[in-house]
Design an enzyme around this catalytic site. Structure first.
Site, mmCIF file in Angstrom:
data_model
loop_
_atom_site.group_PDB
_atom_site.id
_atom_site.type_symbol
_atom_site.label_atom_id
_atom_site.label_comp_id
_atom_site.label_asym_id
_atom_site.label_seq_id
_atom_site.Cartn_x
_atom_site.Cartn_y
_atom_site.Cartn_z
ATOM 1 N N GLY A 1 0.576 -1.292 0.100
ATOM 2 C CA GLY A 1 -0.027 -0.042 -0.297
ATOM 3 C C GLY A 1 0.483 1.258 0.082
ATOM 4 O O GLY A 1 0.248 2.611 0.518
ATOM 5 N N HIS B 1 9.239 5.357 4.848
ATOM 6 C CA HIS B 1 8.895 7.100 5.802
ATOM 7 C C HIS B 1 8.362 5.977 6.484
ATOM 8 O O HIS B 1 7.541 4.979 6.572
ATOM 9 C CB HIS B 1 7.323 8.109 4.955
ATOM 10 N N HIS C 1 4.914 6.056 9.368
ATOM 11 C CA HIS C 1 4.350 6.520 9.787
ATOM 12 C C HIS C 1 4.011 5.980 11.115
ATOM 13 O O HIS C 1 4.326 4.985 12.097
ATOM 14 C CB HIS C 1 2.968 6.199 9.537
HETATM 15 P P1 5GP Z 1 1.638 5.943 2.110
HETATM 16 O O1 5GP Z 1 0.604 5.248 0.914
HETATM 17 O O2 5GP Z 1 3.069 5.486 0.961
HETATM 18 O O3 5GP Z 1 2.830 4.749 3.048
HETATM 19 O O4 5GP Z 1 2.347 7.298 3.082
HETATM 20 C C1 5GP Z 1 2.316 8.056 2.198
HETATM 21 C C2 5GP Z 1 1.804 9.760 3.160
HETATM 22 O O5 5GP Z 1 1.689 10.737 2.738
HETATM 23 C C3 5GP Z 1 0.328 9.171 2.790
HETATM 24 O O6 5GP Z 1 -0.429 9.354 4.913
HETATM 25 C C4 5GP Z 1 -0.481 10.511 2.574
HETATM 26 O O7 5GP Z 1 -1.653 11.293 3.401
HETATM 27 C C5 5GP Z 1 0.995 11.671 3.258
HETATM 28 N N1 5GP Z 1 0.932 12.427 2.440
HETATM 29 C C6 5GP Z 1 0.913 12.236 0.033
HETATM 30 N N2 5GP Z 1 0.989 13.595 0.153
HETATM 31 C C7 5GP Z 1 0.948 14.435 0.959
HETATM 32 C C8 5GP Z 1 1.389 16.320 0.749
HETATM 33 O O8 5GP Z 1 1.723 16.510 0.144
HETATM 34 N N3 5GP Z 1 1.157 16.295 2.290
HETATM 35 C C9 5GP Z 1 1.508 15.429 3.630
HETATM 36 N N4 5GP Z 1 1.788 15.886 4.488
HETATM 37 N N5 5GP Z 1 1.582 14.460 3.525
HETATM 38 C C10 5GP Z 1 1.671 13.821 2.081
#
Ligand code: 5GP
Ligand code: ZN
Length: 115
Positions: free
Chosen positions: A94, A101, A103
């Site tokens: 996902g 990164h 979370h």
């Molecule tokens: P992933 O789904 O790749 O594990 O997490 C990516 C995260 O980045 C998501 O939780 C999403 O909400 C966050 N995200 C995506 N674009 C941006 C942005 O432009 N600014 C911030 N602060 N968070 C973002």
């Protein structure tokens, strides 16, 4: 070690604004734009590493630096009762942004299970 097309590299450089909660020479942490809990922070290494699959003995210190930042950020944000750290990797995991990164999620009692 910046990827010109990477959203998180642009956030780290300030080209895209974010709400920064922690920064040192190796790590950048900011509030997630779509929080899944009262506290939802995205912690990234400043070096562009695409995903957990790309961690090697040569670059793993970047991931370690993120984990060293976790207790500092958690303390600063008052996460006294604990929290959850999640890394999504690749399509099945996902992952939507291909810059590794972590979370940091908390601020409430989280669900017992995620699978
Ligand atoms: P992933 O789904 O790749 O594990 O997490 C990516 C995260 O980045 C998501 O939780 C999403 O909400 C966050 N995200 C995506 N674009 C941006 C942005 O432009 N600014 C911030 N602060 N968070 C973002
Ligand atoms: Zn990047």
């Amino acid at each position: 070690m910046k990827d010109e097309n990477c959203l998180f590299c642009k956030i780290i450089s300030g080209d895209i604004p974010s709400t920064v909660v922690f920064e040192n020479d190796r790590v950048f942490a900011f509030k997630d734009i779509n929080p899944q809990a009262p506290v939802h922070i995205v912690i990234v290494p400043k070096d562009h590493i695409a995903c957990a699959n790309d961690i090697t003995a040569d670059n793993s210190s970047a991931a370690a630096a993120c984990f060293e930042a976790i207790p500092v950020i958690a303390k600063e944000l008052g996460l006294k009762n604990g929290y959850r750290v999640i890394n999504n990797c690749g399509e099945d995991g996902g992952q939507s942004v291909m810059h590794i990164h972590f979370h940091l999620i908390g601020g409430k009692k989280l669900s017992e299970r995620i699978v």
